[in-house]
Write a protein that holds these residues in place. Structure first.
Motif, PDB file in Angstrom:
ATOM      1  N   ASN A 149       0.863  -1.180   0.000  1.00 29.12           N
ATOM      2  CA  ASN A 149       0.000   0.000   0.000  1.00 29.12           C
ATOM      3  C   ASN A 149       0.900   1.231   0.000  1.00 29.12           C
ATOM      4  O   ASN A 149       1.426   1.648   1.031  1.00 29.12           O
ATOM      5  N   ALA A 150       1.086   1.819  -1.190  1.00 33.30           N
ATOM      6  CA  ALA A 150       2.018   2.938  -1.338  1.00 33.30           C
ATOM      7  C   ALA A 150       1.562   4.151  -0.524  1.00 33.30           C
ATOM      8  O   ALA A 150       2.407   4.912  -0.014  1.00 33.30           O
ATOM      9  N   ASN A 151       0.243   4.365  -0.397  1.00 34.54           N
ATOM     10  CA  ASN A 151      -0.267   5.490   0.399  1.00 34.54           C
ATOM     11  C   ASN A 151       0.152   5.353   1.858  1.00 34.54           C
ATOM     12  O   ASN A 151       0.516   6.333   2.517  1.00 34.54           O
ATOM     13  N   LEU A 152       0.109   4.139   2.352  1.00 29.18           N
ATOM     14  CA  LEU A 152       0.485   3.881   3.740  1.00 29.18           C
ATOM     15  C   LEU A 152       1.974   4.146   3.956  1.00 29.18           C
ATOM     16  O   LEU A 152       2.374   4.762   4.949  1.00 29.18           O
ATOM     17  N   TYR A 153       2.790   3.688   3.012  1.00 27.98           N
ATOM     18  CA  TYR A 153       4.233   3.937   3.118  1.00 27.98           C
ATOM     19  C   TYR A 153       4.531   5.436   3.072  1.00 27.98           C
ATOM     20  O   TYR A 153       5.369   5.953   3.829  1.00 27.98           O
ATOM     21  N   ALA A 154       3.846   6.154   2.163  1.00 27.08           N
ATOM     22  CA  ALA A 154       4.082   7.602   2.046  1.00 27.08           C
ATOM     23  C   ALA A 154       3.643   8.331   3.312  1.00 27.08           C
ATOM     24  O   ALA A 154       4.323   9.264   3.775  1.00 27.08           O
ATOM     25  N   ARG A 155       2.536   7.913   3.874  1.00 25.03           N
ATOM     26  CA  ARG A 155       2.017   8.569   5.078  1.00 25.03           C
ATOM     27  C   ARG A 155       3.019   8.484   6.232  1.00 25.03           C
ATOM     28  O   ARG A 155       3.157   9.430   7.022  1.00 25.03           O
ATOM     29  N   TYR A 156       3.707   7.358   6.337  1.00 24.57           N
ATOM     30  CA  TYR A 156       4.661   7.175   7.433  1.00 24.57           C
ATOM     31  C   TYR A 156       6.100   7.492   7.020  1.00 24.57           C
ATOM     32  O   TYR A 156       7.031   7.256   7.782  1.00 24.57           O
ATOM     33  N   GLY A 157       6.264   8.034   5.805  1.00 23.34           N
ATOM     34  CA  GLY A 157       7.589   8.415   5.353  1.00 23.34           C
ATOM     35  C   GLY A 157       8.533   7.244   5.157  1.00 23.34           C
ATOM     36  O   GLY A 157       9.756   7.379   5.324  1.00 23.34           O
ATOM     37  N   ARG A 158       7.988   6.104   4.776  1.00 24.01           N
ATOM     38  CA  ARG A 158       8.791   4.897   4.580  1.00 24.01           C
ATOM     39  C   ARG A 158       9.031   4.635   3.098  1.00 24.01           C
ATOM     40  O   ARG A 158       8.159   4.879   2.256  1.00 24.01           O
ATOM     41  N   GLU A 159      10.217   4.161   2.768  1.00 26.28           N
ATOM     42  CA  GLU A 159      10.503   3.731   1.403  1.00 26.28           C
ATOM     43  C   GLU A 159      10.061   2.285   1.220  1.00 26.28           C
ATOM     44  O   GLU A 159      10.051   1.502   2.170  1.00 26.28           O
ATOM     45  N   LEU A 160       9.707   1.965   0.005  1.00 23.75           N
ATOM     46  CA  LEU A 160       9.335   0.587  -0.295  1.00 23.75           C
ATOM     47  C   LEU A 160      10.564  -0.320  -0.156  1.00 23.75           C
ATOM     48  O   LEU A 160      11.683   0.084  -0.503  1.00 23.75           O
ATOM     49  N   PRO A 161      10.397  -1.535   0.366  1.00 23.51           N
ATOM     50  CA  PRO A 161      11.539  -2.445   0.488  1.00 23.51           C
ATOM     51  C   PRO A 161      12.089  -2.834  -0.878  1.00 23.51           C
ATOM     52  O   PRO A 161      11.335  -2.939  -1.851  1.00 23.51           O
ATOM     53  N   ARG A 162      13.405  -3.056  -0.918  1.00 20.88           N
ATOM     54  CA  ARG A 162      14.054  -3.370  -2.183  1.00 20.88           C
ATOM     55  C   ARG A 162      14.842  -4.676  -2.144  1.00 20.88           C
ATOM     56  O   ARG A 162      15.282  -5.159  -3.178  1.00 20.88           O
ATOM     57  N   ASN A 163      15.052  -5.238  -0.962  1.00 16.14           N
ATOM     58  CA  ASN A 163      15.738  -6.520  -0.842  1.00 16.14           C
ATOM     59  C   ASN A 163      15.240  -7.219   0.421  1.00 16.14           C
ATOM     60  O   ASN A 163      14.370  -6.710   1.136  1.00 16.14           O
ATOM     61  N   TRP A 164      15.799  -8.374   0.720  1.00 14.81           N
ATOM     62  CA  TRP A 164      15.333  -9.202   1.831  1.00 14.81           C
ATOM     63  C   TRP A 164      15.437  -8.477   3.166  1.00 14.81           C
ATOM     64  O   TRP A 164      14.481  -8.458   3.954  1.00 14.81           O
ATOM     65  N   ASP A 165      16.576  -7.861   3.438  1.00 14.50           N
ATOM     66  CA  ASP A 165      16.763  -7.190   4.731  1.00 14.50           C
ATOM     67  C   ASP A 165      15.814  -6.012   4.895  1.00 14.50           C
ATOM     68  O   ASP A 165      15.225  -5.815   5.977  1.00 14.50           O
ATOM     69  N   SER A 166      15.638  -5.204   3.846  1.00 16.33           N
ATOM     70  CA  SER A 166      14.728  -4.059   3.974  1.00 16.33           C
ATOM     71  C   SER A 166      13.273  -4.517   4.060  1.00 16.33           C
ATOM     72  O   SER A 166      12.440  -3.850   4.690  1.00 16.33           O
ATOM     73  N   PHE A 167      12.968  -5.667   3.489  1.00 18.63           N
ATOM     74  CA  PHE A 167      11.629  -6.243   3.642  1.00 18.63           C
ATOM     75  C   PHE A 167      11.386  -6.644   5.096  1.00 18.63           C
ATOM     76  O   PHE A 167      10.330  -6.340   5.666  1.00 18.63           O
ATOM     77  N   LEU A 168      12.372  -7.295   5.716  1.00 16.05           N
ATOM     78  CA  LEU A 168      12.237  -7.679   7.123  1.00 16.05           C
ATOM     79  C   LEU A 168      12.123  -6.449   8.012  1.00 16.05           C
ATOM     80  O   LEU A 168      11.305  -6.409   8.946  1.00 16.05           O
ATOM     81  N   ASP A 169      12.926  -5.415   7.719  1.00 16.82           N
ATOM     82  CA  ASP A 169      12.856  -4.171   8.496  1.00 16.82           C
ATOM     83  C   ASP A 169      11.491  -3.505   8.343  1.00 16.82           C
ATOM     84  O   ASP A 169      10.929  -2.973   9.313  1.00 16.82           O
ATOM     85  N   SER A 170      10.962  -3.539   7.123  1.00 17.61           N
ATOM     86  CA  SER A 170       9.662  -2.939   6.868  1.00 17.61           C
ATOM     87  C   SER A 170       8.577  -3.642   7.692  1.00 17.61           C
ATOM     88  O   SER A 170       7.736  -2.988   8.317  1.00 17.61           O
TER      89      SER A 170
END
Length: 616
Positions: A149-170
């Motif tokens: 949900n890109a709106n949700l990510y934008a609302r919280y100032g988060r970037e979309l995950p791009r690899n395994w580690d950033s997915f886990l962090d997200s």
């Protein structure tokens, strides 16, 4: 005496020749319409999708009459028809299975020398061949994967995950905000396969024997999973369990529940397919994501064709039928046809060399992977859905270790059930609706259900009779095609309530659940009662099978199939709230009857109309 005997022999041979010619003439006549067009039978995986595409195919072949049939997306049904010399000229299937494909190979034409076949990228033909014989060609691929949900990510100032580690962090971030980082509908049979294959795609390239094993599975030569490969996949899935990203809630979640979580913004990432629209509200703009690898270079997309097409060997026996079937096939997979398939959705991926289909903006994030051709095609055999579900449930819900995970897959993915004769049929009964919207095979199954449960009447959906019943011996494998294994329910209603419930069933045949391409029911099949209708489906009268009218206040016992029960639940019909699920399912009910009686009842007409022969 010798003269008379010789004359008798001559006459006998002459009569046989004449009858043989007549049969051939009749068979040839059946291949043409009254206006002289050759008939091509096309068996597709449902009746309800791709109206523009179907219209284009028909318009592009004006000299051909296309008779559309429905194989219910079951390769077992197609094989069952093939073994009874009833295979359509062209077969379209969505759930492609490697093992069933190998059994179908003798019944299918080799398409390898067609000019059309050479327009495909070779690597995307390989999953659909049988040795040197190219039996299947893929229509455009659907992206089946993760969406954020890109709106949700934008609302919280988060970037979309791009690899395994950033997915886990997200996922950890959303959990800290009391939301699901990841919501998966693992109750659906296809999602566990996607979890295992999708999160395993990186491992197929990373490990020495990964691609070798995949090729053996695609060729139907694998007899076990590769231990190193599937241990690596299990470890990756276990990380999702340990971090509470993939949980028991996910194992119990169905597609509707997952969609509600996404719509309610209770989950940031979920599963969607690109052959429908992602977004359902302005505040929920979804963006397609890959299955993540250790680095962005290790990311992959998970895809499969919206359907694959084959041509029957039987259609190649005469030139006119062969040319007609190949002409239809050519149109079906043409660039214009693929563009039409690509309408009303987020975007499909063509497996052809020079066809590039338009994508919605939601697919831009993964477009580089499409351009790099880093998309994996789902691989299944006939056991994949059940085996993957059992293995994933054991790992996530029961803390299975790698060895147990692998054993469950080996025990279930490669099992072959023995074939046993259970009884026989004295007739052939079609599964298709006739001009009065009655199904012969459906009538037989509904009658069996009524008798086995000892009820006044029974109602099933015609889709639960997915294939014809052919004359001759019937085995357990045949029954897997003849009748679905859904739950059955028993309850009681008054005559007036029964009339209302049947009206709901007819109405459900034109009612669609959100996001569904098929109606809640195709059409009800009745046993123990007959209904007289108007053209618009209005019920004029219901009578018992013995001709007596229903008494409005009298209580009647009723058996319902799973499709009927679920459709009525979906429209919030309170009349079914007291219906109880039975211990055995519809197929088991049919099997029990056949074992006891060694035969089947005759089909019956259960719908008539105020103007005879009317079609709704």
């Amino acid at each position: 005496m010798k003269l008379k005997w010789g004359l008798l022999c001559f006459l006998s041979v002459w009569l046989l020749l004449i009858s043989g010619c007549t049969t051939k003439q009749e068979q040839a006549k059946m291949r043409y319409t009254e206006d002289g067009r050759i008939i091509v039978r096309v068996s597709m995986y449902n009746n309800s999708t791709y109206h523009q595409w179907r219209a284009y195919v028909e318009e592009s072949c004006p000299d051909i009459f296309i008779k559309w049939e429905n194989n219910r997306n079951s390769m077992a049904n197609v094989l069952y028809q093939a073994r009874h010399n009833d295979l359509a000229d062209i077969i379209g299937i969505r759930r492609f299975e490697t093992d069933t494909s190998a059994q179908l190979e003798p019944y299918l034409a080799d398409l390898s020398q067609l000019e059309l076949t050479h327009t495909f990228k070779q690597q995307y033909l390989e999953p659909f061949n049988n040795g040197a014989k190219q039996c299947w060609l893929p229509a455009p691929g659907v992206f089946d994967g993760l969406v954020a949900n890109a709106n949700l990510y934008a609302r919280y100032g988060r970037e979309l995950p791009r690899n395994w580690d950033s997915f886990l962090d997200s996922c950890a971030f959303w959990q800290s905000h009391q939301m699901d980082g990841f919501a998966m509908d693992c109750q659906e049979p296809w999602t566990p396969v996607q979890m295992i294959q999708g999160f395993g795609m990186e491992e197929y390239d990373r490990l020495p024997h990964g691609r070798v094993w995949l090729q053996s599975f695609a060729n139907n030569t694998a007899s076990s999973v590769d231990p190193a490969l599937f241990s690596a996949i299990a470890e990756k899935l276990r990380i999702l369990k340990q971090r509470s990203i993939l949980t028991q809630d996910d194992l119990n979640m169905n597609g509707a529940q997952k969609d509600l979580r996404l719509l309610a913004r209770r989950a940031a990432i979920g599963r969607r397919t690109s052959d429908t629209f992602f977004a359902a509200a302005p505040t929920n703009h979804y963006v397609a994501l890959p299955f993540f690898g250790r680095t962005e270079a290790d990311n992959w997309l998970y895809t499969y064709p919206i359907f694959v097409l084959s041509v029957s060997q039987a259609s190649q026996k005469d030139d006119l039928t062969r040319q007609a079937a190949l002409k239809v096939l050519q149109v079906m997979l043409s660039e214009r046809a693929q563009q039409l398939l690509n309408t009303n959705c987020e975007g499909l991926i063509s497996y052809n060399k020079d066809i590039h289909l338009q994508l919605m903006s939601s697919m831009k994030f993964v477009q580089p992977l499409i351009e790099q051709q880093k998309y994996f095609i789902r691989l299944l055999n006939s056991n994949s859905f059940q085996a993957s579900s059992l293995a994933l449930r054991a790992l996530i819900g029961q803390d299975a270790d790698n060895q147990q995970f692998i054993k469950i897959l080996n025990d279930n993915l490669f099992k072959v059930s023995p074939t046993k004769e259970l009884g026989s049929s004295k007739l052939t009964a079609s599964q298709f609706l006739d001009q009065d919207l009655c199904s012969a095979s459906g009538s037989i199954i509904a009658q069996v259900l009524q008798e086995e449960l000892g009820t006044s009447c029974a109602i099933i959906d015609v889709r639960e009779a997915p294939c014809a019943i052919y004359k001759g011996p019937l085995t357990n494998k045949d029954l897997e095609s003849i009748v679905l294994p859904g739950k059955i329910y028993r309850g009681s209603l008054t005559g007036v309530q029964l009339t209302r419930l049947l009206g709901d069933c007819i109405w459900s045949a034109t009612t669609f659940a959100p996001g569904s391409v098929e109606p809640l029911l195709e059409y009800p099949v009745l046993a123990g009662i007959n209904a007289r209708l108007q053209r618009d489906g209005t019920i004029l009268q219901i009578k018992r099978a013995d001709g007596q009218e229903l008494e409005t206040e009298k209580v009647y016992t009723l058996a319902l199939s799973q499709n009927i029960y679920q459709a009525l639940k979906n429209i919030n019909e309170p009349l079914v709230q007291d219906f109880a699920a039975q211990e055995f399912n519809l197929r088991q009910c049919f099997t029990n009857w056949l074992k006891k009686n060694n035969s089947l009842p005759q089909p019956k007409i259960y719908f008539t109309y105020s103007d005879a022969g009317a079609v709704l």
